[in-house]
Design a protein around this motif. Structure first.
Motif: not given
Length: 181
Positions: A98-102, A120-123
């Motif tokens: 799972e990713i967040a902050g796209q 996208f960049r993601a955390e």
């Protein structure tokens, strides 16, 4: 690049011909019977650079093309989804992550293969919250010095990683568009 061949109309099932319709400027597949024009457009690929701290998550492909090589999680956008949802879905499918902050990061035009990549960049939501998905042999977090540059699957992956690592050094991540010919 010429359009992929189409033999039959998807509206009425009759034969189609390759010709330039009135008012158009390129050849299209046109139904000989009902006149339906069959447009062919580029495929949209969406993906992301999932990071945890200074490390980047890469996936080793279990499928062709480029089986056995490393990539960022990405794939064809599905009907009914947003770019962000597609990137998150691909990350879940390929890396069980799972990713967040796209954040939109880069758009790549690949006219040779009729594709447009949106990255996208993601955390990552956790340091150990990833595993190989059905299309992946292995997932791993890489520090910059350990990225398998000689074993990357696609030029767009290399371009994305090179740009991201350069931007990370400056702390400035402007959205970019690039052609990969």
């Amino acid at each position: 690049m010429s359009p992929e061949p189409i033999n039959y109309c998807n509206q009425c099932g009759e034969n189609v011909s390759l010709l330039t319709p009135a008012g158009d400027n390129r050849d299209r597949h046109v139904c000989d019977a009902c006149g339906q024009i069959h447009y062919q457009n580029p495929k949209v690929v969406c993906g992301c650079i999932p990071v945890w701290g200074e490390r980047i998550l890469l996936c080793r492909r279990a499928i062709e093309p480029r089986k056995g090589l490393w990539t960022l999680p990405a794939g064809f956008m599905e009907n009914g989804e947003t770019l962000q949802h597609g990137a998150a879905r691909e990350t879940m499918e390929e890396a069980c992550a799972e990713i967040a902050g796209q954040t939109l990061y880069a758009i790549y035009n690949l006219p040779r293969v009729n594709q447009v990549y949106v990255m996208f960049r993601a955390e990552l939501t956790g340091e150990d919250c990833f595993a190989p998905g059905a299309e992946t042999l292995e997932t791993r977090l890489f520090e910059e010095r350990h990225i398998p540059w000689d074993d990357l699957a696609f030029r767009v992956v290399r371009a994305t990683l090179e740009r991201y690592l350069a931007d990370r050094k400056t702390g400035r991540f402007a959205v970019a568009m690039e052609d990969i010919l």
